[in-house]
Write a protein that holds these residues in place. Structure first.
Motif, PDB file in Angstrom:
ATOM      1  N   LEU A   1      88.058  14.216  28.924  1.00 20.87           N
ATOM      2  CA  LEU A   1      88.277  15.518  28.296  1.00 20.87           C
ATOM      3  C   LEU A   1      89.321  15.430  27.190  1.00 20.87           C
ATOM      4  CD1 LEU A   1      87.488  18.513  28.401  1.00 20.87           C
ATOM      5  CD2 LEU A   1      89.397  18.890  29.982  1.00 20.87           C
ATOM      6  N   VAL A   2      90.257  14.502  27.328  1.00 22.49           N
ATOM      7  CA  VAL A   2      91.264  14.297  26.284  1.00 22.49           C
ATOM      8  C   VAL A   2      90.588  13.932  24.971  1.00 22.49           C
ATOM      9  CG1 VAL A   2      93.225  12.890  25.555  1.00 22.49           C
ATOM     10  CG2 VAL A   2      93.037  13.622  27.931  1.00 22.49           C
ATOM     11  N   ASN A   3      89.625  13.040  25.031  1.00 20.29           N
ATOM     12  CA  ASN A   3      88.897  12.640  23.823  1.00 20.29           C
ATOM     13  C   ASN A   3      88.070  13.797  23.281  1.00 20.29           C
ATOM     14  OD1 ASN A   3      88.021  10.842  21.832  1.00 20.29           O
ATOM     15  ND2 ASN A   3      86.215  10.265  23.023  1.00 20.29           N
ATOM     16  N   LEU A   4      87.498  14.587  24.184  1.00 23.29           N
ATOM     17  CA  LEU A   4      86.703  15.736  23.751  1.00 23.29           C
ATOM     18  C   LEU A   4      87.582  16.770  23.050  1.00 23.29           C
ATOM     19  CD1 LEU A   4      84.020  17.248  23.675  1.00 23.29           C
ATOM     20  CD2 LEU A   4      84.538  18.136  25.962  1.00 23.29           C
ATOM     21  N   ASP A   5      88.776  17.028  23.600  1.00 23.08           N
ATOM     22  CA  ASP A   5      89.691  17.982  22.966  1.00 23.08           C
ATOM     23  C   ASP A   5      90.137  17.486  21.591  1.00 23.08           C
ATOM     24  OD1 ASP A   5      89.517  19.701  25.085  1.00 23.08           O
ATOM     25  OD2 ASP A   5      91.369  19.012  26.055  1.00 23.08           O
ATOM     26  N   ARG A   6      90.385  16.191  21.482  1.00 27.42           N
ATOM     27  CA  ARG A   6      90.783  15.634  20.183  1.00 27.42           C
ATOM     28  C   ARG A   6      89.657  15.777  19.166  1.00 27.42           C
ATOM     29  NH1 ARG A   6      92.028  10.999  21.804  1.00 27.42           N
ATOM     30  NH2 ARG A   6      90.136   9.848  21.214  1.00 27.42           N
ATOM     31  N   THR A   7      88.434  15.556  19.607  1.00 33.18           N
ATOM     32  CA  THR A   7      87.290  15.716  18.710  1.00 33.18           C
ATOM     33  C   THR A   7      87.120  17.174  18.288  1.00 33.18           C
ATOM     34  OG1 THR A   7      86.207  13.881  19.862  1.00 33.18           O
ATOM     35  CG2 THR A   7      84.842  15.229  18.440  1.00 33.18           C
ATOM     36  N   LEU A   8      87.385  18.095  19.216  1.00 27.29           N
ATOM     37  CA  LEU A   8      87.306  19.519  18.883  1.00 27.29           C
ATOM     38  C   LEU A   8      88.369  19.894  17.854  1.00 27.29           C
ATOM     39  CD1 LEU A   8      86.083  22.315  19.407  1.00 27.29           C
ATOM     40  CD2 LEU A   8      87.735  22.592  21.282  1.00 27.29           C
ATOM     41  N   ASP A   9      89.576  19.359  17.991  1.00 28.38           N
ATOM     42  CA  ASP A   9      90.639  19.625  17.018  1.00 28.38           C
ATOM     43  C   ASP A   9      90.275  19.059  15.643  1.00 28.38           C
ATOM     44  OD1 ASP A   9      92.199  20.980  18.838  1.00 28.38           O
ATOM     45  OD2 ASP A   9      93.357  19.193  19.429  1.00 28.38           O
ATOM     46  N   GLU A  10      89.644  17.893  15.627  1.00 31.57           N
ATOM     47  CA  GLU A  10      89.231  17.304  14.353  1.00 31.57           C
ATOM     48  C   GLU A  10      88.152  18.162  13.688  1.00 31.57           C
ATOM     49  OE1 GLU A  10      88.003  13.422  15.441  1.00 31.57           O
ATOM     50  OE2 GLU A  10      90.045  12.604  15.601  1.00 31.57           O
ATOM     51  N   TYR A  11      87.265  18.704  14.489  1.00 32.47           N
ATOM     52  CA  TYR A  11      86.226  19.586  13.940  1.00 32.47           C
ATOM     53  C   TYR A  11      86.854  20.862  13.378  1.00 32.47           C
ATOM     54  CZ  TYR A  11      82.265  22.804  13.824  1.00 32.47           C
ATOM     55  OH  TYR A  11      81.322  23.733  13.428  1.00 32.47           O
ATOM     56  N   LYS A  12      87.813  21.432  14.105  1.00 24.23           N
ATOM     57  CA  LYS A  12      88.499  22.637  13.621  1.00 24.23           C
ATOM     58  C   LYS A  12      89.240  22.353  12.319  1.00 24.23           C
ATOM     59  CE  LYS A  12      92.262  23.889  15.746  1.00 24.23           C
ATOM     60  NZ  LYS A  12      93.299  23.748  14.663  1.00 24.23           N
TER      61      LYS A  12
END
Length: 312
Positions: free
Chosen positions: A274-285
């Motif tokens: 989930l840490v990687n998923l959250d980082r990817t979400l922040d990059e998308y934002k």
């Protein structure tokens, strides 16, 4: 004539002030649109974070992830909600600032019909042409030319104090001393030629002051021309740069979106954290926000070009 030139120069100053007001209103207007886009972006991020929180909870119940994933998803969702609240506040403040620039009550409401979009400048994009347009239209440069002409007339007036002056006078007397005993009227015509031999250096100092002011204005005109040329060049290059940045930012959004979808599927399959998923979400934002900012800069650049060329 000098008073007329001064009045025209003041009028050019008024025109310059009007153009600056128009530019500030345009910036404030698009700032409202930018703040609105950011608020909508954060609203979608809250929705996405909520979906990830539900996903993490379901996977935890199925025994696929640990409880810390649910806790982390809760923290991410709360963070997005906080950013959404801040975005809504900034949106209201941007609307208040726009109303202040327009000169209407700060709580006035109306529809914002424009959009942040990638549209080219509807004019001739050539530096030499834009610079010539600026010299022909900018009111502040026209004011400099009028002041220069006014000072040149001042030098002529100061020089004229050294030229000889002819003064003519006419007198008429009734019941006064007369040449002929039967004539009670007399007439006198006087013509005088004055030379300025010495006036306590007042006229000389005034002439030197006028020449100094005129020469200073000549130098200032040259420096101001250079400044205008640099402003136009900067506006042109900034527009070209931001126009290219919109293309790059658009591709970055597509890439970040694709990466987010892949990472989401991998998290569902238990292949990432989930840490990687959250980082990817922040990059998308961040990619979405960067694209919105480039659109804002591009729209403002077009108004700035018109401002520095006196065409707004």
């Amino acid at each position: 004539l000098r008073a007329k030139l001064h009045r025209q120069s003041v009028g050019k100053g008024l025109s310059e002030a009007k153009q600056k007001v128009l530019y500030n209103v345009a910036k404030a207007y698009y700032s409202v649109i930018l703040a609105g886009r950011y608020a909508r972006l954060m609203k979608s991020m809250v929705k996405t974070a909520g979906a990830y929180r539900t996903l993490a909870e379901n996977m935890y119940k199925a025994g696929q992830v640990v409880s810390s994933d649910v806790l982390r998803a809760d923290v991410e969702l709360a963070s997005m909600k906080e950013k959404l609240a801040s975005a809504k506040k900034n949106y209201r403040l941007a609307k208040y600032f726009l109303n202040i620039n327009i000169g209407i009550p700060v709580d006035s409401n109306y529809a914002m019909t424009s959009r942040l979009k990638k549209s080219p400048y509807n004019g001739r994009m050539d530096i030499s042409y834009l610079q010539k347009t600026a010299f022909a239209r900018r009111p502040d440069y026209k004011a400099v030319l009028l002041n220069k002409k006014n000072m040149k007339l001042g030098v002529k007036a100061a020089t004229g104090n050294f030229l000889p002056k002819i003064v003519a006078g006419y007198d008429y007397f009734s019941n006064g001393p007369a040449i002929h005993p039967d004539d009670s009227y007399s007439y006198a015509l006087t013509v005088m030629l004055n030379f300025n031999i010495f006036s306590g250096l007042y006229d000389y100092n005034n002439l030197q002051k006028s020449k100094s002011g005129y020469n200073t204005m000549i130098e200032y005109q040259g420096l101001f021309r250079n400044k205008i040329e640099m402003q136009v060049r900067k506006a042109y290059l900034q527009y070209k740069t931001d126009y290219m940045n919109t293309k790059v930012a658009s591709l970055a959004v597509k890439n970040a979106g694709q990466t987010l979808r892949i990472t989401t599927n991998r998290y569902k399959a238990g292949m990432t954290t989930l840490v990687n998923l959250d980082r990817t979400l922040d990059e998308y934002k961040a990619a979405r926000l960067s694209y919105i900012n480039t659109l804002y800069n591009l729209n403002i650049d077009k108004y700035y070009i018109k401002l520095v060329t006196g065409s707004l």
